[in-house]
Design a protein around this motif. Structure first.
Motif, PDB file in Angstrom:
ATOM      1  N   ASP A  66       0.798  -1.228   0.000  1.00 26.14           N
ATOM      2  CA  ASP A  66       0.000   0.000   0.000  1.00 26.14           C
ATOM      3  C   ASP A  66       0.831   1.278   0.000  1.00 26.14           C
ATOM      4  N   ASN A  67       2.049   1.196  -0.551  1.00 18.23           N
ATOM      5  CA  ASN A  67       2.869   2.390  -0.752  1.00 18.23           C
ATOM      6  C   ASN A  67       2.508   2.996  -2.104  1.00 18.23           C
ATOM      7  N   GLU A  68       2.293   4.291  -2.112  1.00 19.71           N
ATOM      8  CA  GLU A  68       1.983   4.965  -3.362  1.00 19.71           C
ATOM      9  C   GLU A  68       3.224   5.077  -4.232  1.00 19.71           C
ATOM     10  N   ILE A  69       3.082   4.733  -5.500  1.00 17.60           N
ATOM     11  CA  ILE A  69       4.177   4.853  -6.463  1.00 17.60           C
ATOM     12  C   ILE A  69       3.759   5.886  -7.503  1.00 17.60           C
ATOM     13  N   PHE A  70       4.416   7.039  -7.463  1.00 14.52           N
ATOM     14  CA  PHE A  70       4.130   8.104  -8.427  1.00 14.52           C
ATOM     15  C   PHE A  70       4.631   7.676  -9.803  1.00 14.52           C
ATOM     16  N   LEU A  71       3.790   7.850 -10.830  1.00 15.27           N
ATOM     17  CA  LEU A  71       4.194   7.504 -12.195  1.00 15.27           C
ATOM     18  C   LEU A  71       4.517   8.750 -13.025  1.00 15.27           C
ATOM     19  N   TYR A  72       3.568   9.671 -13.116  1.00 16.75           N
ATOM     20  CA  TYR A  72       3.801  10.896 -13.897  1.00 16.75           C
ATOM     21  C   TYR A  72       2.649  11.872 -13.686  1.00 16.75           C
ATOM     22  N   HIS A  73       2.840  13.093 -14.194  1.00 16.13           N
ATOM     23  CA  HIS A  73       1.797  14.106 -14.187  1.00 16.13           C
ATOM     24  C   HIS A  73       1.189  14.226 -15.583  1.00 16.13           C
ATOM     25  N   ILE A  74      -0.062  14.620 -15.634  1.00 10.69           N
ATOM     26  CA  ILE A  74      -0.707  14.992 -16.894  1.00 10.69           C
ATOM     27  C   ILE A  74      -1.027  16.474 -16.792  1.00 10.69           C
TER      28      ILE A  74
END
Length: 136
Positions: A66-74
């Motif tokens: 349940d760790n958030e993994i940032f991928l990218y911004h739009i």
């Protein structure tokens, strides 16, 4: 900003005539979202193609702990949806999307977009370019 103004503000639709934009408007709508609201979850299925007219979106996943993994911004003026198949009207969500700031989203019925535009070789190049930009 009206629906027509929102469509015209997106580079994706810059080569459409006013008549074509009117057709597109018949099966499109805009929605406003507040900061920190959720656009979709990883397991959702959508039938609309989504574009960010204004604002900022964070795309992320969660790992098995349940760790958030940032991928990218739009960013504004961008395609949000990720397509894996253009021969269906279902659009799979491969990640979570939440708003970093108040935003406006254009939603277009994908089946009708195919019928009126893509099947007539309109907006195909723009769609391919938008999808390829996501891989960079």
């Amino acid at each position: 900003m009206t629906l027509t103004q929102s469509i015209k503000s997106l580079d994706f639709f810059e080569n459409l005539s006013d008549e074509q934009i009117d057709v597109l408007s018949n099966f499109s709508f805009i929605s406003k979202y507040e900061k920190d609201s959720i656009l979709f979850y990883e397991t959702d299925l959508k039938t609309n193609l989504l574009f960010l007219v204004s604002g900022l979106i964070k795309i992320y996943k969660y790992d098995k702990f349940d760790n958030e993994i940032f991928l990218y911004h739009i960013y504004s003026n961008s395609l949000i949806s990720e397509l894996s198949n253009i021969n269906t009207n279902e659009i799979y969500c491969f990640s979570n999307a939440s708003f970093i700031e108040d935003s406006v989203v254009l939603s277009i019925d994908f089946l009708k977009l195919q019928e009126h535009f893509l099947n007539n070789n309109l907006l195909v190049k723009e769609l391919m370019s938008s999808l390829l930009k996501k891989t960079n």
